[in-house]
Design a protein around this motif. Structure first.
Motif, PDB file in Angstrom:
ATOM      1  N   GLY A   1      65.345  10.370 -44.032  1.00  0.00           N
ATOM      2  CA  GLY A   1      64.486  10.781 -43.099  1.00  0.00           C
ATOM      3  C   GLY A   1      65.015  12.426 -42.542  1.00  0.00           C
ATOM      4  N   ARG A   2      63.983  13.156 -42.013  1.00  0.00           N
ATOM      5  CA  ARG A   2      64.246  14.509 -41.563  1.00  0.00           C
ATOM      6  C   ARG A   2      63.503  14.920 -40.776  1.00  0.00           C
ATOM      7  NH1 ARG A   2      62.519  19.087 -46.098  1.00  0.00           N
ATOM      8  NH2 ARG A   2      60.413  18.738 -46.200  1.00  0.00           N
ATOM      9  N   SER A   3      63.787  15.768 -39.660  1.00  0.00           N
ATOM     10  CA  SER A   3      62.944  16.128 -38.494  1.00  0.00           C
ATOM     11  C   SER A   3      63.125  17.562 -38.069  1.00  0.00           C
ATOM     12  CB  SER A   3      63.407  15.379 -37.243  1.00  0.00           C
ATOM     13  OG  SER A   3      64.714  15.750 -36.908  1.00  0.00           O
ATOM     14  N   ARG A   4      62.105  18.334 -37.628  1.00  0.00           N
ATOM     15  CA  ARG A   4      62.050  19.470 -37.052  1.00  0.00           C
ATOM     16  C   ARG A   4      61.383  19.920 -35.894  1.00  0.00           C
ATOM     17  NH1 ARG A   4      59.394  23.739 -41.436  1.00  0.00           N
ATOM     18  NH2 ARG A   4      57.587  22.454 -41.089  1.00  0.00           N
ATOM     19  N   ALA A   5      61.700  20.630 -35.238  1.00  0.00           N
ATOM     20  CA  ALA A   5      61.144  20.934 -33.854  1.00  0.00           C
ATOM     21  C   ALA A   5      60.850  22.354 -33.906  1.00  0.00           C
ATOM     22  CB  ALA A   5      62.010  20.602 -32.726  1.00  0.00           C
ATOM     23  N   THR A   6      59.394  22.840 -33.493  1.00  0.00           N
ATOM     24  CA  THR A   6      59.142  24.218 -33.496  1.00  0.00           C
ATOM     25  C   THR A   6      58.468  24.271 -32.085  1.00  0.00           C
ATOM     26  OG1 THR A   6      57.102  23.472 -34.463  1.00  0.00           O
ATOM     27  CG2 THR A   6      58.713  24.447 -35.875  1.00  0.00           C
ATOM     28  N   ILE A   7      58.292  25.638 -31.501  1.00  0.00           N
ATOM     29  CA  ILE A   7      57.441  25.727 -30.219  1.00  0.00           C
ATOM     30  C   ILE A   7      56.213  25.568 -30.448  1.00  0.00           C
ATOM     31  CG2 ILE A   7      57.031  27.479 -28.524  1.00  0.00           C
ATOM     32  CD1 ILE A   7      59.959  26.779 -28.520  1.00  0.00           C
ATOM     33  N   GLU A   8      55.689  24.853 -29.615  1.00  0.00           N
ATOM     34  CA  GLU A   8      54.089  24.578 -29.582  1.00  0.00           C
ATOM     35  C   GLU A   8      53.468  25.562 -28.700  1.00  0.00           C
ATOM     36  OE1 GLU A   8      50.210  22.633 -30.243  1.00  0.00           O
ATOM     37  OE2 GLU A   8      52.116  22.799 -31.597  1.00  0.00           O
TER      38      GLU A   8
ATOM     39  N   GLN B   1      55.253  25.297 -22.298  1.00  0.00           N
ATOM     40  CA  GLN B   1      56.578  24.557 -22.417  1.00  0.00           C
ATOM     41  C   GLN B   1      56.815  23.395 -23.026  1.00  0.00           C
ATOM     42  OE1 GLN B   1      60.250  26.273 -21.231  1.00  0.00           O
ATOM     43  NE2 GLN B   1      58.473  27.693 -21.821  1.00  0.00           N
ATOM     44  N   THR B   2      55.873  23.538 -24.135  1.00  0.00           N
ATOM     45  CA  THR B   2      55.840  22.119 -25.113  1.00  0.00           C
ATOM     46  C   THR B   2      56.496  22.400 -26.475  1.00  0.00           C
ATOM     47  OG1 THR B   2      53.600  22.990 -25.728  1.00  0.00           O
ATOM     48  CG2 THR B   2      53.997  21.229 -23.807  1.00  0.00           C
ATOM     49  N   TYR B   3      57.016  21.654 -27.259  1.00  0.00           N
ATOM     50  CA  TYR B   3      57.346  21.535 -28.654  1.00  0.00           C
ATOM     51  C   TYR B   3      56.905  20.677 -29.306  1.00  0.00           C
ATOM     52  CZ  TYR B   3      61.120  18.196 -27.691  1.00  0.00           C
ATOM     53  OH  TYR B   3      61.918  17.322 -27.257  1.00  0.00           O
ATOM     54  N   ARG B   4      56.608  20.990 -30.689  1.00  0.00           N
ATOM     55  CA  ARG B   4      56.333  19.882 -31.737  1.00  0.00           C
ATOM     56  C   ARG B   4      57.257  19.580 -32.472  1.00  0.00           C
ATOM     57  NH1 ARG B   4      51.294  18.890 -33.617  1.00  0.00           N
ATOM     58  NH2 ARG B   4      50.481  20.611 -32.661  1.00  0.00           N
ATOM     59  N   THR B   5      57.432  18.124 -32.570  1.00  0.00           N
ATOM     60  CA  THR B   5      58.338  17.372 -33.306  1.00  0.00           C
ATOM     61  C   THR B   5      57.725  16.906 -34.622  1.00  0.00           C
ATOM     62  OG1 THR B   5      59.963  17.080 -31.570  1.00  0.00           O
ATOM     63  CG2 THR B   5      60.130  15.484 -33.620  1.00  0.00           C
ATOM     64  N   GLU B   6      58.340  17.329 -35.771  1.00  0.00           N
ATOM     65  CA  GLU B   6      57.612  16.498 -37.096  1.00  0.00           C
ATOM     66  C   GLU B   6      58.808  15.621 -37.590  1.00  0.00           C
ATOM     67  OE1 GLU B   6      55.819  20.034 -39.713  1.00  0.00           O
ATOM     68  OE2 GLU B   6      57.270  21.022 -38.146  1.00  0.00           O
TER      69      GLU B   6
ATOM     70  N   ALA C   1      67.281  27.702 -29.150  1.00  0.00           N
ATOM     71  CA  ALA C   1      67.325  28.976 -29.883  1.00  0.00           C
ATOM     72  C   ALA C   1      68.165  28.652 -31.334  1.00  0.00           C
ATOM     73  CB  ALA C   1      68.523  29.888 -29.019  1.00  0.00           C
ATOM     74  N   GLU C   2      69.133  27.750 -31.429  1.00  0.00           N
ATOM     75  CA  GLU C   2      69.703  27.351 -32.428  1.00  0.00           C
ATOM     76  C   GLU C   2      69.055  26.463 -33.574  1.00  0.00           C
ATOM     77  OE1 GLU C   2      73.588  26.071 -32.164  1.00  0.00           O
ATOM     78  OE2 GLU C   2      74.444  27.798 -31.040  1.00  0.00           O
ATOM     79  N   ALA C   3      68.421  25.654 -32.808  1.00  0.00           N
ATOM     80  CA  ALA C   3      68.088  24.587 -33.981  1.00  0.00           C
ATOM     81  C   ALA C   3      66.413  24.611 -34.289  1.00  0.00           C
ATOM     82  CB  ALA C   3      68.286  23.242 -33.390  1.00  0.00           C
ATOM     83  N   PHE C   4      65.772  25.359 -33.265  1.00  0.00           N
ATOM     84  CA  PHE C   4      64.407  25.031 -33.633  1.00  0.00           C
ATOM     85  C   PHE C   4      63.760  25.979 -34.767  1.00  0.00           C
ATOM     86  CE2 PHE C   4      61.396  24.238 -29.660  1.00  0.00           C
ATOM     87  CZ  PHE C   4      62.318  23.094 -29.137  1.00  0.00           C
ATOM     88  N   GLY C   5      63.082  25.305 -35.600  1.00  0.00           N
ATOM     89  CA  GLY C   5      62.342  25.944 -36.762  1.00  0.00           C
ATOM     90  C   GLY C   5      63.082  25.345 -37.755  1.00  0.00           C
ATOM     91  N   GLU C   6      64.289  24.507 -37.835  1.00  0.00           N
ATOM     92  CA  GLU C   6      65.202  24.293 -38.938  1.00  0.00           C
ATOM     93  C   GLU C   6      64.876  22.649 -39.175  1.00  0.00           C
ATOM     94  OE1 GLU C   6      66.663  26.394 -41.068  1.00  0.00           O
ATOM     95  OE2 GLU C   6      65.956  28.012 -39.665  1.00  0.00           O
ATOM     96  N   TRP C   7      64.749  22.295 -40.549  1.00  0.00           N
ATOM     97  CA  TRP C   7      64.731  20.900 -40.957  1.00  0.00           C
ATOM     98  C   TRP C   7      66.101  20.451 -40.966  1.00  0.00           C
ATOM     99  CZ3 TRP C   7      60.650  17.968 -41.143  1.00  0.00           C
ATOM    100  CH2 TRP C   7      59.584  18.382 -41.332  1.00  0.00           C
ATOM    101  N   GLN C   8      66.389  19.266 -39.842  1.00  0.00           N
ATOM    102  CA  GLN C   8      67.693  18.663 -39.767  1.00  0.00           C
ATOM    103  C   GLN C   8      67.429  17.111 -40.462  1.00  0.00           C
ATOM    104  OE1 GLN C   8      69.693  20.220 -37.871  1.00  0.00           O
ATOM    105  NE2 GLN C   8      68.327  21.743 -37.681  1.00  0.00           N
ATOM    106  N   ASP C   9      68.284  16.798 -41.575  1.00  0.00           N
ATOM    107  CA  ASP C   9      68.469  15.695 -42.206  1.00  0.00           C
ATOM    108  C   ASP C   9      69.169  14.636 -41.130  1.00  0.00           C
ATOM    109  OD1 ASP C   9      67.344  16.262 -44.421  1.00  0.00           O
ATOM    110  OD2 ASP C   9      69.459  17.118 -45.074  1.00  0.00           O
ATOM    111  N   VAL C  10      68.453  13.566 -41.028  1.00  0.00           N
ATOM    112  CA  VAL C  10      69.009  12.521 -40.294  1.00  0.00           C
ATOM    113  C   VAL C  10      69.682  11.441 -40.911  1.00  0.00           C
ATOM    114  CG1 VAL C  10      68.203  10.819 -38.285  1.00  0.00           C
ATOM    115  CG2 VAL C  10      66.793  12.940 -38.936  1.00  0.00           C
ATOM    116  N   ARG C  11      69.123  10.548 -41.691  1.00  0.00           N
ATOM    117  CA  ARG C  11      69.916   9.572 -42.316  1.00  0.00           C
ATOM    118  C   ARG C  11      69.086   9.021 -43.307  1.00  0.00           C
ATOM    119  NH1 ARG C  11      71.378   4.480 -38.661  1.00  0.00           N
ATOM    120  NH2 ARG C  11      71.233   3.410 -40.672  1.00  0.00           N
ATOM    121  N   GLU C  12      69.529   7.881 -44.186  1.00  0.00           N
ATOM    122  CA  GLU C  12      68.742   7.115 -45.157  1.00  0.00           C
ATOM    123  C   GLU C  12      68.671   5.874 -44.385  1.00  0.00           C
ATOM    124  OE1 GLU C  12      70.953   7.192 -48.689  1.00  0.00           O
ATOM    125  OE2 GLU C  12      70.533   9.117 -49.435  1.00  0.00           O
TER     126      GLU C  12
END
Length: 251
Positions: free
Chosen positions: A172-179, A184-189, A151-162
């Motif tokens: 690098g950055r990543s984002r997870a969204t409900i698929e 009960q699957t989710y998409r990771t970009e 609930a907190e993190a989905f849909g928001e881009w998260q910076d990972v590292r250089e």
């Protein structure tokens, strides 16, 4: 990694840079199991060799496979630098085969979650069962879905590292969204951006939430004769609040 996620060359380099040995917390569990087996071991979804190369360093008779040629290229380069001789090949977790039988098969670091449908999940279990000798064991882990985090993190881009790639610094950055809520699957970009903020590499993949009841149903419908689950890598009983399920299936 496994099945559907092949990774571009750039993202494979980024994966390697952000998944150092010792960071995940599963190393001792899988390495001790492989050493104790004292017979051939197979690592499915071996990626860039985080665990697989350590198996070779410890003298374990180990083979491995992964669906991503870019990941395997990194593994082979690292092995060559150390004078190790890996036996790895490109294959899909759902339909691979091998030239010999194993006493132990490993599918670490949530790789089983790449399998999104029941048919794919059972096909993978069937393929793993096929290459194990009688009495052989399959060990794998999957995370425990935490809905407060979702609930907190989905849909928001998260910076990972250089990471450095080709003489350039990439972020690098990543984002997870409900698929699919029903499935009960989710998409990771995952994206790599240059210093100007331009996207230079991008991958995305869909993962499954696998609650313990669903994994148990898969085990019951597989050809394995027995199964058990722990709540973490210390062998303790799985209970509310645990972050990972560790499954053992026995042929």
């Amino acid at each position: 990694m496994c099945s559907a996620n092949q990774f571009s060359e750039e993202l494979a380099v980024f994966y390697e840079a952000t998944h150092d040995y010792g960071d995940i917390g599963d190393e001792s569990f899988y390495l001790d199991a492989a050493t104790d087996a004292d017979e051939p071991v197979l690592e499915a979804a071996c990626g860039t060799g985080r665990l697989y190369l350590e198996l070779l360093r410890r003298g374990v008779d180990a083979d491995g496979f992964d669906v991503s040629p870019a990941m395997l290229d990194i593994l082979r380069e690292k092995a060559d630098d150390e004078g190790l001789t890996p036996t790895v090949w490109e294959a899909d977790l759902r339909s691979f085969d091998a030239d010999r039988e194993y006493a132990l098969a490993l599918v670490p670091y949530n790789s089983f979650c790449n399998l999104r449908g029941v048919d794919d999940q059972l096909a993978a279990l069937d393929a793993l069962h096929e290459v194990l000798k009688p009495g052989g064991r399959l060990l794998f882990d999957v995370y425990v879905p935490r809905y407060d985090v979702i609930a907190e993190a989905f849909g928001e881009w998260q910076d990972v590292r250089e990471v450095e790639y080709g003489g350039t610094t990439l972020r690098g950055r990543s984002r997870a969204t409900i698929e699919d809520q029903v499935a009960q699957t989710y998409r990771t970009e995952q994206e790599l951006l240059n210093t100007d903020g331009e996207v230079v590499a991008r991958d995305e993949f869909v993962l499954s939430h696998l609650p313990a009841q669903q994994v148990e149903l898969l085990a019951r419908h597989s050809r394995f004769e027995g199964w058990s689950v722990s709540g973490g890598f210390d062998g303790e009983h799985l209970e509310d609040g645990d972050g990972v399920q560790v499954w053992e299936l026995v042929k």
